[in-house]
Structures are given as structure tokens and as C-alpha cells.
Design an enzyme around this catalytic site. Structure first.
Site, PDB file in Angstrom:
ATOM      1  N   ARG A  39       0.825  -1.132  -0.040  1.00  0.00           N
ATOM      2  CA  ARG A  39       0.002   0.079  -0.096  1.00  0.00           C
ATOM      3  C   ARG A  39       0.842   1.318  -0.052  1.00  0.00           C
ATOM      4  NH1 ARG A  39      -4.495   0.482   4.629  1.00  0.00           N
ATOM      5  NH2 ARG A  39      -2.679   1.084   5.909  1.00  0.00           N
TER       6      ARG A  39
ATOM      7  N   GLU B 169     -15.838   6.510   6.048  1.00  0.00           N
ATOM      8  CA  GLU B 169     -15.121   5.959   7.188  1.00  0.00           C
ATOM      9  C   GLU B 169     -15.139   6.925   8.161  1.00  0.00           C
ATOM     10  OE1 GLU B 169     -11.435   5.283   5.894  1.00  0.00           O
ATOM     11  OE2 GLU B 169     -11.110   7.187   4.740  1.00  0.00           O
TER      12      GLU B 169
ATOM     13  N   LYS C 134      -2.620   6.815   0.934  1.00  0.00           N
ATOM     14  CA  LYS C 134      -2.420   7.129   2.433  1.00  0.00           C
ATOM     15  C   LYS C 134      -1.119   8.194   2.410  1.00  0.00           C
ATOM     16  CE  LYS C 134      -2.007   4.638   6.830  1.00  0.00           C
ATOM     17  NZ  LYS C 134      -2.936   5.427   7.596  1.00  0.00           N
TER      18      LYS C 134
HETATM   19  N1  PMP Z   1      -9.104   4.925   7.347  1.00  0.00           N
HETATM   20  C1  PMP Z   1      -8.133   5.713   7.576  1.00  0.00           C
HETATM   21  C2  PMP Z   1      -8.479   7.281   7.181  1.00  0.00           C
HETATM   22  C3  PMP Z   1      -6.946   5.490   8.202  1.00  0.00           C
HETATM   23  O1  PMP Z   1      -5.955   6.263   8.381  1.00  0.00           O
HETATM   24  C4  PMP Z   1      -6.827   4.361   8.522  1.00  0.00           C
HETATM   25  C5  PMP Z   1      -5.438   3.644   9.105  1.00  0.00           C
HETATM   26  N2  PMP Z   1      -5.176   4.264  10.555  1.00  0.00           N
HETATM   27  C6  PMP Z   1      -7.652   3.210   8.332  1.00  0.00           C
HETATM   28  C7  PMP Z   1      -9.006   3.630   7.777  1.00  0.00           C
HETATM   29  C8  PMP Z   1      -7.572   1.837   8.794  1.00  0.00           C
HETATM   30  O2  PMP Z   1      -6.779   1.248   7.844  1.00  0.00           O
HETATM   31  P1  PMP Z   1      -5.643  -0.069   8.375  1.00  0.00           P
HETATM   32  O3  PMP Z   1      -6.663  -1.213   8.733  1.00  0.00           O
HETATM   33  O4  PMP Z   1      -4.834  -0.398   7.480  1.00  0.00           O
HETATM   34  O5  PMP Z   1      -4.833   0.558   9.566  1.00  0.00           O
END
Ligand code: PMP
Length: 299
Positions: free
Chosen positions: A52, A184, A151
Site C-alpha cells: 500500500r 469511514e 495514505k
Molecule cells: N481509514 C483511515 C483514514 C486511516 O488512516 C486508517 C489507518 N489508521 C484506516 C482507515 C484503517 O486502515 P488499516 O486497517 O490499514 O490501519
């Protein structure tokens, strides 16, 4: 000994770990990052996080000056130097040092740094009691503007939402997209369960599709796989606040939070107002997975 931070191939004590004020990561939020966990000497889903990170960088046309294998080695070495078996790992790649203009071409080499530290999760009591969250006015970044799947170091959209949640006395915000659909939370993906959701009256697990404006969470994917193994019905579905208000269970997923139940949204009780059984069994299965899978290292 003070915490050692990796920057571009060397380790520095935390007090001396510094980045130039001309780094575009700082000047413009021009860079990418990952938050990763290790559990008992196993780095969880390391390959997925590296993939990622590289994908985010590719979209930004940011060349990471090392291979994935080298990054993996640097992460593990940083964990070893800091004697950490259970850690939160922050891997960051910035555009690097440039001038005061925007032009990324002026930045000759990306800066890479890795911080490993103890994790600060939500207090244990919140996993037992569940979170109360609030929908905030700041909408999630439009995918056509800044795709939430990148990200990047530009987290102002999430930070504004977090400020609004905290102003309302909540620790986490529910973010909608520009159409008003559930996207989210500020650092977590969101799921809901309808206990009689399938045609034959079995529980149904739902989460919004990524294209509505969410990060493709690695914990989200792990939960989808756990659900499949448990033969729990799952669908990606466009969700509204109304759907969440009337869910039997809601929970959030993320590397730092793992799986955390939500028991109230905008003042509406979710289900019976207590963390539910499906969330509990998914969290237990997730903990099992973190204990047995990952890239192993020793101190
Ligand atoms: N959404 C956002 C905006 C995030 O920054 C994150 C990670 N902290 C997630 C969802 C969750 O992603 P992951 O399970 O890969 O940590």
C-alpha cells in the site's frame, strides 16, 4: 537508552532525529506513510502495508529510494535496536528536501524514516463499553480531488473531522462522503451487522465500498477474510446514517484500534447499546490471527 529512529539508512536518538524544514513532507504534506503493528515478534501484514505504501507513492509519482525488501529489513532492524516485540511502527516517505516552490522535481531524493514505539490504543474500558461517535460536518475528501485510498501525509481532512468530534465530546468521527453516504472514520473503517440480515435469517456483515471515499484498510481486509472463514455473510454496500442507526452492531477497524465496538452514533443507541456478540467473536479471531501470522523477528 533513548528511542532510536531510522532516517535514510542511519539511526538517531529521538532527540536528534530531525528532518529539514525544506522537506516537502513538512512544507506541503507531500509524502506517504504506513502505520503497522508487531505482536510478540511478528510484524502483522507487513507485505500488505509495504504494497500500500508503494501504491500510494506510485500515484504521487514519488520514487521510494529503497526496495520493499530493504524497507522490511530497516523496519526489523529498528525494532531490534529498540528491543521491541510489541510495537507500533510508523514508516514515512516524504518527497524530500526542495525549495520553497511546490515543484516536486526540485526534490532530488525522497526522505525515508521509521519510528517504532509502544502503542497507545484506546483504553481497555472502551473495548468493553464501546465507543460513542458523532457524524461531523467535514465531508471525506472527494476521491476525484485527493483519493482517500492514498495514505498521504496530508491528513487535514481527517484532523478537521477529529477536531469536530472532540468538540462534541467524542473521540472518533463518522465521516460521510459528498453524497451523504457513510465513508469511514478519521483513522478507521466502519462495519455494521444486521443479526437477521440474510434471506435465511443469519447475521450479515456490511461495510461501504472503498470507492465511496475510504482507505482500503488492511484490518478491514483481515476482517473480511475472518468473516469468510467463519461463514459469516458479508457484502460491500452503500450505507447511510439511517442504516447505521438501525444496525444491531457497529464496529471500527484499524491498525491501532484493531476492532472496536461502537454503541452510540449521534445520540442513537446501536442495538441494545452494548458491544455485540458478532463484534466480540471477530475481535477474538483477529487477536488469534495477530498471534500466529506475520513476519517473524527476534531481538
Ligand atoms: N481509514 C483511515 C483514514 C486511516 O488512516 C486508517 C489507518 N489508521 C484506516 C482507515 C484503517 O486502515 P488499516 O486497517 O490499514 O490501519
Amino acid at each position: 537508552m533513548s528511542l532510536q529512529i531510522y532516517i535514510d539508512g542511519k539511526w538517531y536518538p529521538k532527540e536528534e532525529a530531525k528532518i529539514s524544514v525544506f522537506d516537502h513532507g513538512l512544507l506541503y504534506g507531500d509524502g506517504v506513510f504506513e502505520g503497522i503493528r508487531s505482536y510478540g515478534g511478528l510484524v502483522f501484514k507487513l507485505q500488505e502495508h509495504l504494497d500500500r505504501l508503494w501504491e500510494s507513492a506510485h500515484t504521487l509519482m514519488l520514487e521510494i529510494p529503497m526496495t520493499k525488501k530493504e524497507m522490511e529489513k530497516a523496519i526489523i532492524e529498528t525494532l531490534r535496536i529498540n528491543q521491541l516485540l510489541d510495537a507500533y511502527i510508523r514508516a514515512v516517505v516524504t518527497r524530500g528536501v526542495g525549495d520553497l516552490g511546490l515543484d516536486p522535481a526540485k526534490c532530488k531524493k525522497a526522505t525515508c524514516f521509521i519510528i517504532t514505539d509502544k502503542i497507545t490504543l484506546y483504553p481497555e474500558s472502551l473495548y468493553k463499553k464501546g465507543l460513542s461517535i458523532v457524524t461531523v460536518p467535514t465531508v471525506r475528501n472527494l476521491p476525484e480531488a485527493i483519493n482517500p485510498s492514498i495514505k498521504s501525509l496530508n491528513y487535514l481532512n481527517n484532523i478537521l473531522a477529529k477536531i469536530e468530534a472532540k468538540n462534541s465530546g467524542c473521540v472518533e468521527a463518522l465521516m460521510l462522503n459528498h453524497q451523504g453516504y457513510v465513508a469511514e472514520c478519521t483513522g478507521d473503517n466502519v462495519f455494521m451487522i444486521r443479526k437477521n440480515g440474510t434471506a435465511d435469517g443469519k447475521p450479515l456483515l456490511l461495510t461501504p465500498p472503498i470507492y465511496l471515499g475510504a482507505l482500503k484498510g488492511i484490518t478491514r481486509q483481515a476482517i473480511v477474510e475472518i468473516a469468510a472463514a467463519k461463514k459469516l455473510a458479508f457484502q460491500e454496500r452503500i450505507l447511510t446514517r439511517h442504516d447505521l442507526f438501525n444496525a444491531d452492531e457497529v464496529f471500527l477497524t484499524g491498525t491501532a484500534a484493531e476492532v472496536i465496538p461502537v454503541v452510540k452514533i449521534d445520540g442513537r443507541k446501536i442495538g441494545d447499546g452494548k458491544p455485540g456478540p458478532v463484534t466480540g467473536s471477530l475481535l477474538a479471531a483477529f487477536h488469534q490471527l495477530t498471534k500466529k501470522s506475520g513476519v517473524r523477528y527476534s531481538l
